[in-house]
Design an enzyme around this catalytic site. Structure first.
Site, PDB file in Angstrom:
ATOM      1  N   MET A   1     157.381  15.760   2.483  1.00 13.73           N
ATOM      2  CA  MET A   1     158.147  15.873   3.716  1.00 13.73           C
ATOM      3  C   MET A   1     157.354  15.295   4.876  1.00 13.73           C
ATOM      4  SD  MET A   1     159.495  19.765   3.286  1.00 13.73           S
ATOM      5  CE  MET A   1     157.960  20.264   2.502  1.00 13.73           C
TER       6      MET A   1
ATOM      7  N   PHE B   1     155.298  21.329  10.064  1.00 15.45           N
ATOM      8  CA  PHE B   1     154.813  19.948  10.123  1.00 15.45           C
ATOM      9  C   PHE B   1     154.614  19.366   8.716  1.00 15.45           C
ATOM     10  CE2 PHE B   1     153.728  22.144  14.058  1.00 15.45           C
ATOM     11  CZ  PHE B   1     154.524  21.427  14.924  1.00 15.45           C
ATOM     12  N   GLY B   2     154.032  18.157   8.580  1.00 13.77           N
ATOM     13  CA  GLY B   2     154.032  17.425   7.314  1.00 13.77           C
ATOM     14  C   GLY B   2     153.523  18.243   6.135  1.00 13.77           C
ATOM     15  N   SER B   3     154.158  18.110   4.992  1.00 11.05           N
ATOM     16  CA  SER B   3     153.813  18.975   3.868  1.00 11.05           C
ATOM     17  C   SER B   3     154.462  18.477   2.581  1.00 11.05           C
ATOM     18  CB  SER B   3     154.250  20.406   4.171  1.00 11.05           C
ATOM     19  OG  SER B   3     155.567  20.411   4.675  1.00 11.05           O
ATOM     20  N   ARG B   4     154.379  19.301   1.535  1.00 12.91           N
ATOM     21  CA  ARG B   4     154.877  18.904   0.218  1.00 12.91           C
ATOM     22  C   ARG B   4     155.284  20.147  -0.567  1.00 12.91           C
ATOM     23  NH1 ARG B   4     150.900  15.658  -3.997  1.00 12.91           N
ATOM     24  NH2 ARG B   4     151.508  16.757  -5.893  1.00 12.91           N
TER      25      ARG B   4
END
Length: 221
Positions: free
Chosen positions: A97, A184-187
């Site tokens: 993401m 925020f940005g992640s997976r």
């Protein structure tokens, strides 16, 4: 509609932006600089609102499909050895993401939560191969009627510094239901049985609670 995890940040950001707009209007005499500061403040507010959006996605739950738990891009499809819970081989499908994606985590299937654990860790970039085992993360396992046990991991990235996980052991959950949030940005890694059919490809963009990730393998006639 905005996610409840963003309410405080949205309110604080809104108040700060209002203060900046007011201050710039009254204390910055250089017109181009005043306009630039005001535009920058409004862009920050728009980005925060965009990040915490929580679109409604009504679905009809299906026991025969595993849906994407998040929005993003498929970056890994491989067979892995899972040492934490399954202690055996699993089919891993990983979804990355970006900060522009919806960051709500939704249950990929209906069932019972049999395992839910938080792990502190590092903040490697989310697409790093070791992020699944070394980054801050949560591991959740669901017992489903058709697939047996499936797992997923929320993994913090270089920007994500807080994982919210709502899954509690023993809880009955429904496919598409809100399962948490990653700021925020992640997976997210899905850990699936080897005998299911993967329905996505590497590089494919998926939509949480909409895109089918895997289906029951059809039996030979």
């Amino acid at each position: 509609m905005f996610h409840k995890e963003g309410q405080k940040i949205i309110i604080v950001t809104f108040l700060i932006v209002v203060a900046i707009l007011f201050s710039a209007q009254h204390f910055i005499n250089i017109e181009w600089l005043r306009i630039a500061v005001q535009i920058a403040a409004l862009i920050v507010l728009i980005l925060i609102l965009q990040f915490f959006r929580n679109p409604k996605r009504p679905i009809t739950p299906s026991f025969n499909e595993i849906l994407a738990p998040v929005d993003g891009k498929v970056v890994v499809i491989e067979e892995v050895e899972e040492p934490e819970y399954f202690k055996g081989k699993r089919r891993q499908v990983s979804i990355f993401m970006s900060p522009l994606n919806v960051h709500v985590t939704r249950y990929a299937a209906s069932g019972t939560v049999t395992y839910s654990k938080y792990h502190p860790g590092k903040y490697l970039v989310a697409w790093h191969p070791k992020s699944s085992t070394e980054n801050e993360r949560t591991t959740v396992v669901l017992h489903t009627p058709k697939f047996g046990e499936i797992g997923y991991r929320q993994i913090a990235g270089a920007l994500a510094r807080r994982i919210v996980n709502y899954a509690e052991e023993g809880e009955q959950v429904t496919q598409g239901q809100d399962a948490g949030f990653i700021k925020f940005g992640s997976r997210v890694d899905l850990l699936l049985p080897l005998d299911c059919d993967i329905a996505v490809k590497l590089g494919q963009k998926v939509v949480g609670a909409k895109t089918c990730i895997a289906a029951l393998r059809k039996k030979d006639d």
